[in-house]
Design a protein around this motif. Structure first.
Motif, PDB file in Angstrom:
ATOM      1  N   VAL A  79       0.839  -1.200   0.000  1.00  0.00           N
ATOM      2  CA  VAL A  79       0.000   0.000   0.000  1.00  0.00           C
ATOM      3  C   VAL A  79       0.874   1.250   0.000  1.00  0.00           C
ATOM      4  O   VAL A  79       1.866   1.335   0.724  1.00  0.00           O
ATOM      5  N   SER A  80       0.502   2.211  -0.828  1.00  0.00           N
ATOM      6  CA  SER A  80       1.147   3.518  -0.860  1.00  0.00           C
ATOM      7  C   SER A  80       0.049   4.574  -0.742  1.00  0.00           C
ATOM      8  O   SER A  80      -1.139   4.240  -0.775  1.00  0.00           O
ATOM      9  N   PRO A  81       0.415   5.870  -0.623  1.00  0.00           N
ATOM     10  CA  PRO A  81      -0.635   6.896  -0.595  1.00  0.00           C
ATOM     11  C   PRO A  81      -1.551   6.827  -1.819  1.00  0.00           C
ATOM     12  O   PRO A  81      -2.741   7.123  -1.719  1.00  0.00           O
ATOM     13  N   HIS A  82      -1.002   6.411  -2.968  1.00  0.00           N
ATOM     14  CA  HIS A  82      -1.801   6.331  -4.187  1.00  0.00           C
ATOM     15  C   HIS A  82      -2.857   5.233  -4.100  1.00  0.00           C
ATOM     16  O   HIS A  82      -3.857   5.283  -4.829  1.00  0.00           O
ATOM     17  N   THR A  83      -2.650   4.252  -3.210  1.00  0.00           N
ATOM     18  CA  THR A  83      -3.605   3.150  -3.079  1.00  0.00           C
ATOM     19  C   THR A  83      -4.968   3.664  -2.623  1.00  0.00           C
ATOM     20  O   THR A  83      -6.004   3.145  -3.047  1.00  0.00           O
ATOM     21  N   LEU A  84      -4.974   4.674  -1.765  1.00  0.00           N
ATOM     22  CA  LEU A  84      -6.251   5.246  -1.322  1.00  0.00           C
ATOM     23  C   LEU A  84      -6.961   5.933  -2.482  1.00  0.00           C
ATOM     24  O   LEU A  84      -8.185   5.909  -2.576  1.00  0.00           O
ATOM     25  N   ARG A  85      -6.207   6.535  -3.390  1.00  0.00           N
ATOM     26  CA  ARG A  85      -6.784   7.140  -4.594  1.00  0.00           C
ATOM     27  C   ARG A  85      -7.401   6.059  -5.488  1.00  0.00           C
ATOM     28  O   ARG A  85      -8.518   6.211  -5.981  1.00  0.00           O
ATOM     29  N   HIS A  86      -6.661   4.952  -5.659  1.00  0.00           N
ATOM     30  CA  HIS A  86      -7.188   3.834  -6.455  1.00  0.00           C
ATOM     31  C   HIS A  86      -8.444   3.253  -5.810  1.00  0.00           C
ATOM     32  O   HIS A  86      -9.413   2.923  -6.497  1.00  0.00           O
TER      33      HIS A  86
END
Length: 295
Positions: free
Chosen positions: A238-245
């Motif tokens: 998980v990265s910060p971009h995962t919440l966007r996805h």
């Protein structure tokens, strides 16, 4: 050190074309790698031809560079040499017949709704930073903000009385994003109870601050997400971009129109947004296999 011609090109794309600092930095890294290769070959920018570029790209592959990385390098060199040829700084454009490698379709990691709930429950709400973390996570999941947009968000960008925020995305494109009631409430709590304690006697326009009262960095958000994900017992990468996805996937699965999702995410091309339809179809298949008696 970059040749003068390439340094001039970077200045042009930043000043005249208004590309973001992150994009210019990525181009600079690619051109620096290519410059080192030219130095090893005892060549100048004017010596570059089709075969030299192919040798360079093959060298990148031999060193284990991924197709996406090689493809980005081709794009960087293509734009740079197009500029150099147009300005009369090179006699020929060596990139004319160079094709980037085909990108393997990569579906981004997505959290389930249950995993999102677990992650959002991790912050310790008895602590100043815990309230900040809660507000940050709720806002990221509620809006699908990029991490660069999150850390650059200022107090003037908030319109909480209307449940809206505004942000500047890629290509300096402004967009207005609705924010859900839960995220709005946690933002108000953070701004009232937590942010003043972090700020102390300092001044900052950015909303989210670190424990020294300075604007939190992209790296700071990345490290924080990794820590909270581990505490939540989530084993996905998980990265910060995962919440966007996850934001995009979940609202599509609940019936949102693809064009609306495109606007919310700030994608200039809907083909970028369409990757989320593949994720949703994958989820659809998973649910079918799990619940259909004849699956």
């Amino acid at each position: 050190m970059l040749p003068q011609e390439m340094a001039d090109y970077l200045r042009v794309i930043q000043v005249e074309r208004g590309l973001s600092q992150n994009t210019v930095k990525a181009y600079q890294q690619d051109l620096t790698t290519f410059t080192k290769f030219l130095e090893e070959q005892h060549k100048t920018v004017q010596d570059v031809d089709h075969l030299l570029v192919l040798t360079f790209l093959n060298q990148l592959r031999a060193k284990g560079r991924a197709n996406t990385s090689v493809a980005r390098m081709v794009t960087t060199l293509r734009k740079c040499f197009s500029y150099l040829k147009k300005e009369g700084l090179v006699a020929h454009d060596p990139m004319q017949n160079i094709k980037p490698p085909k990108k393997a379709q990569h579906l981004p990691a997505v959290l389930t709704i249950e995993e999102v709930d677990r992650l959002l429950d991790v912050p310790d709400l008895t602590k100043t930073l815990g309230i900040r973390n809660k507000a940050m996570l709720e806002l990221m999941y509620a809006t699908g903000l990029r991490v660069s947009e999150l850390v650059n968000l200022t107090l003037a960008d908030l319109h909480l009385d209307m449940s809206l925020i505004q942000t500047i995305g890629k290509g300096d494109k402004e967009r207005i994003i609705p924010v859900g009631e839960v995220a709005v409430d946690w933002l108000k709590t953070y701004l009232r109870d937590s942010r003043p304690k972090l700020l102390k006697d300092k001044k900052a326009d950015q909303i989210f601050l670190n424990d020294h009262g300075r604007p939190i960095s992209r790296q700071g958000v990345w490290q924080l997400i990794k820590k909270l994900v581990k505490e939540a017992g989530i084993e996905k990468d998980v990265s910060p971009h995962t919440l966007r996805h996850s934001f995009a996937t979940h609202i599509l699965e609940n019936g949102a129109d693809l064009r609306i999702v495109q606007e919310l995410l700030g994608h200039s091309d809907i083909s970028t947004t369409q990757i989320y339809t593949h994720i949703s179809k994958g989820r659809l298949t998973q649910v079918y296999d799990q619940y259909h008696p004849r699956a």
